[in-house]
Design a protein around this motif. Structure first.
Motif, PDB file in Angstrom:
ATOM      1  N   ASP A 209       0.956  20.095   2.336  1.00 53.27           N
ATOM      2  CA  ASP A 209       0.297  19.600   3.545  1.00 53.27           C
ATOM      3  C   ASP A 209      -0.707  18.480   3.282  1.00 53.27           C
ATOM      4  OD1 ASP A 209      -1.640  21.115   2.317  1.00 53.27           O
ATOM      5  OD2 ASP A 209      -1.820  22.603   3.916  1.00 53.27           O
ATOM      6  N   SER A 210      -0.789  17.987   2.053  1.00 53.56           N
ATOM      7  CA  SER A 210      -1.626  16.829   1.738  1.00 53.56           C
ATOM      8  C   SER A 210      -1.077  16.173   0.489  1.00 53.56           C
ATOM      9  CB  SER A 210      -3.084  17.254   1.521  1.00 53.56           C
ATOM     10  OG  SER A 210      -3.879  16.142   1.148  1.00 53.56           O
ATOM     11  N   PHE A 211      -0.928  14.840   0.541  1.00 51.55           N
ATOM     12  CA  PHE A 211      -0.303  14.139  -0.596  1.00 51.55           C
ATOM     13  C   PHE A 211      -0.945  12.771  -0.757  1.00 51.55           C
ATOM     14  CE2 PHE A 211       2.961  11.922  -3.012  1.00 51.55           C
ATOM     15  CZ  PHE A 211       3.366  12.903  -3.907  1.00 51.55           C
ATOM     16  N   ASP A 212      -1.305  12.433  -2.011  1.00 50.49           N
ATOM     17  CA  ASP A 212      -1.980  11.184  -2.343  1.00 50.49           C
ATOM     18  C   ASP A 212      -0.972  10.222  -2.983  1.00 50.49           C
ATOM     19  OD1 ASP A 212      -3.509   9.125  -3.487  1.00 50.49           O
ATOM     20  OD2 ASP A 212      -5.213  10.437  -3.842  1.00 50.49           O
ATOM     21  N   LEU A 213      -0.532   9.232  -2.209  1.00 46.65           N
ATOM     22  CA  LEU A 213       0.462   8.276  -2.708  1.00 46.65           C
ATOM     23  C   LEU A 213      -0.089   7.415  -3.831  1.00 46.65           C
ATOM     24  CD1 LEU A 213       2.324   7.034   0.488  1.00 46.65           C
ATOM     25  CD2 LEU A 213       3.395   7.947  -1.570  1.00 46.65           C
ATOM     26  N   GLY A 246      -2.010  -0.140  10.694  1.00 44.94           N
ATOM     27  CA  GLY A 246      -0.945  -0.822   9.980  1.00 44.94           C
ATOM     28  C   GLY A 246       0.372  -0.078  10.101  1.00 44.94           C
ATOM     29  N   ASP A 247       1.401  -0.680   9.496  1.00 39.91           N
ATOM     30  CA  ASP A 247       2.753  -0.148   9.632  1.00 39.91           C
ATOM     31  C   ASP A 247       3.139   0.804   8.505  1.00 39.91           C
ATOM     32  OD1 ASP A 247       3.133  -1.630  11.929  1.00 39.91           O
ATOM     33  OD2 ASP A 247       3.830  -3.381  10.808  1.00 39.91           O
ATOM     34  N   GLY A 248       2.446   0.764   7.394  1.00 35.68           N
ATOM     35  CA  GLY A 248       2.831   1.583   6.251  1.00 35.68           C
ATOM     36  C   GLY A 248       2.241   2.971   6.317  1.00 35.68           C
ATOM     37  N   PRO A 249       2.713   3.873   5.449  1.00 36.42           N
ATOM     38  CA  PRO A 249       2.174   5.229   5.420  1.00 36.42           C
ATOM     39  C   PRO A 249       0.742   5.258   4.906  1.00 36.42           C
ATOM     40  CG  PRO A 249       3.683   4.880   3.593  1.00 36.42           C
ATOM     41  CD  PRO A 249       3.784   3.664   4.459  1.00 36.42           C
ATOM     42  N   ALA A 250       0.007   6.275   5.313  1.00 37.95           N
ATOM     43  CA  ALA A 250      -1.360   6.444   4.830  1.00 37.95           C
ATOM     44  C   ALA A 250      -1.351   6.746   3.338  1.00 37.95           C
ATOM     45  CB  ALA A 250      -2.037   7.582   5.591  1.00 37.95           C
ATOM     46  N   VAL A 251      -2.451   6.383   2.665  1.00 32.97           N
ATOM     47  CA  VAL A 251      -2.562   6.699   1.244  1.00 32.97           C
ATOM     48  C   VAL A 251      -2.485   8.203   1.044  1.00 32.97           C
ATOM     49  CG1 VAL A 251      -4.089   6.623  -0.746  1.00 32.97           C
ATOM     50  CG2 VAL A 251      -3.823   4.599   0.678  1.00 32.97           C
ATOM     51  N   VAL A 252      -3.233   8.960   1.874  1.00 31.06           N
ATOM     52  CA  VAL A 252      -3.162  10.417   1.864  1.00 31.06           C
ATOM     53  C   VAL A 252      -2.566  10.845   3.194  1.00 31.06           C
ATOM     54  CG1 VAL A 252      -4.438  12.567   1.712  1.00 31.06           C
ATOM     55  CG2 VAL A 252      -5.154  10.597   0.334  1.00 31.06           C
TER      56      VAL A 252
END
Length: 400
Positions: A209-213, A246-252
């Motif tokens: 449920d939480s991920f840091d790209l 923005g259009d991209g995924p969140a960092v987290v």
């Protein structure tokens, strides 16, 4: 769909061990008997062909000895499920997971396609192999993994190359770390390190449920993923995190929201199992009534939590044998009504095939560090037995 998993970090367990535990459940209406064996390097195939997907994979020439829990009845693959290799690396595979239609559209599963027509005749179309599945993963990865992280990398490379025909969660452990990998669509995956002071509960539902790209693409301290995950998510607008510019995924971001499911059937089959396991390990929370922190049908039950006290082997056996005892949902109990007692799918069921608890004890010598606790059949009515994993053969009672 089958199976229930619990993972316990070394600072959350009673003796400093890493603990990986999973029920392997047979499909509905079926019972699949299991046995144990030790696979020696000369018994490990160098060219592996899966039964279900007809996929052929060339394997390295340096396998290690490892334990496994294969099917008894031949004819539909090995299904090795759980074990340790000689470097005390553990693997449990797999926990069947759910995703959603948007993910499956963005990266379709890799299904086996049978041949059409007869070879040599007009209109003949050769068969197309499928991807990897639960049948294959332990056999293809565990004999070669030098650490839990290494197991993630090996399986991740295989998934990106061959794909998968089903969504699964896979656990890897060594004496220091536990990693949990979830497959996303046909070729994508994420993996997260279990916090040392926490436990993880996994029913048959995508759970992280939480991920840091940034971490996954950089230091990989606690996160890993397929190489193009960020770009793929952006292309298909998969991130559902609120408040992102923005259009991209969140960092987290929240993978459960992006990739998972919250279907009506999840609230009957999956979320109640996470609710009950966490109810047992964090009993001071409010679990009942209108002011409950979480209910059996909550979509936001945490993936990982710090327990109220250290988790023991007995605790693991209890939660993986449970049938909502002490609540109105106990299918064997007298509380509630016939409707509530049959409302939710319990954890301990009549089609539990086996339970493997993989324990790595930091205080023990390497030769005795890995203990594979095993129970066969329905967990509501059986017992765990500890077996050393660094052995040449299993006791006849379990092997035959």
């Amino acid at each position: 769909m089958p199976c229930t998993t619990i993972l316990v970090g070394k600072n959350a367990s009673y003796d400093g061990s890493t603990l990986v535990a999973r029920n392997e459940d047979s499909s509905n209406g079926v019972f699949e008997p299991k046995r144990m064996r030790v696979v020696h390097p000369d018994e490990q195939p160098r060219v592996y062909t899966s039964v279900l997907s007809h996929l052929t994979v060339e394997l390295p020439d340096n396998p290690m000895r490892y334990t496994s829990v294969p099917d008894v009845v031949p004819g539909h693959g090995i299904w090795a499920e759980a074990g340790f290799n000689e470097l005390n690396v553990g693997m449990s595979a797999t926990e069947t997971l759910t995703t959603n239609e948007r993910v499956r559209g963005a990266d379709p599963l890799v299904d086996y396609v049978p041949a059409k027509g007869n070879e040599g005749e007009d209109g003949y179309v050769p068969a197309q192999p499928g991807g990897l599945g639960e049948e294959d993963m332990v056999t293809l990865v565990l004999p070669y993994a030098k650490s839990a992280r290494d197991g993630v990398r090996i399986l991740g490379d295989l998934l990106e190359r061959y794909g998968t025909y089903e969504n699964n969660g896979i656990a890897f452990s060594d004496v220091d770390e536990i990693w949990w990998l979830e497959t996303i669509g046909g070729h994508h995956w994420i993996a997260k390190r279990v916090p040392d002071d926490a436990y993880v509960t996994m029913p048959n539902q995508l759970g992280i449920d939480s991920f840091d790209l940034d971490d996954a693409e950089g230091a990989q301290a606690d996160h890993m993923c397929s190489a193009d995950l960020r770009a793929w998510m952006a292309e298909w607008h998969l991130d559902l995190t609120l408040g992102v510019e923005g259009d991209g995924p969140a960092v987290v971001f929240n993978p459960r929201e992006a990739f998972g499911s919250h279907s009506d059937s999840d609230h009957v089959y999956n979320t109640p199992r996470a609710w009950y396991m966490q109810r047992c390990l964090n009993p001071s929370d409010v679990w009942d009534g209108p002011d409950a922190d979480f209910t059996p049908e909550s979509d936001d039950i945490p993936w990982s939590r710090v327990p109220e006290r250290k988790v023991t082997i007995e605790d693991i056996k209890y939660v993986l044998s449970s049938h909502y005892q002490g609540t109105e949902y106990d299918c064997y109990g007298s509380k509630g009504t016939p409707a509530t007692r049959g409302a939710y799918r319990p954890i301990g069921i009549n089609r539990n095939s086996q339970l493997a608890v993989l324990q790595l004890r930091s205080y023990a010598q390497p030769a005795y560090r890995a203990v594979q606790w095993m129970a066969f059949g329905s967990n509501s009515f059986n017992a765990l037995v500890p077996l050393y994993a660094n052995v040449e053969t299993m006791p006849e009672y379990y092997a035959d």
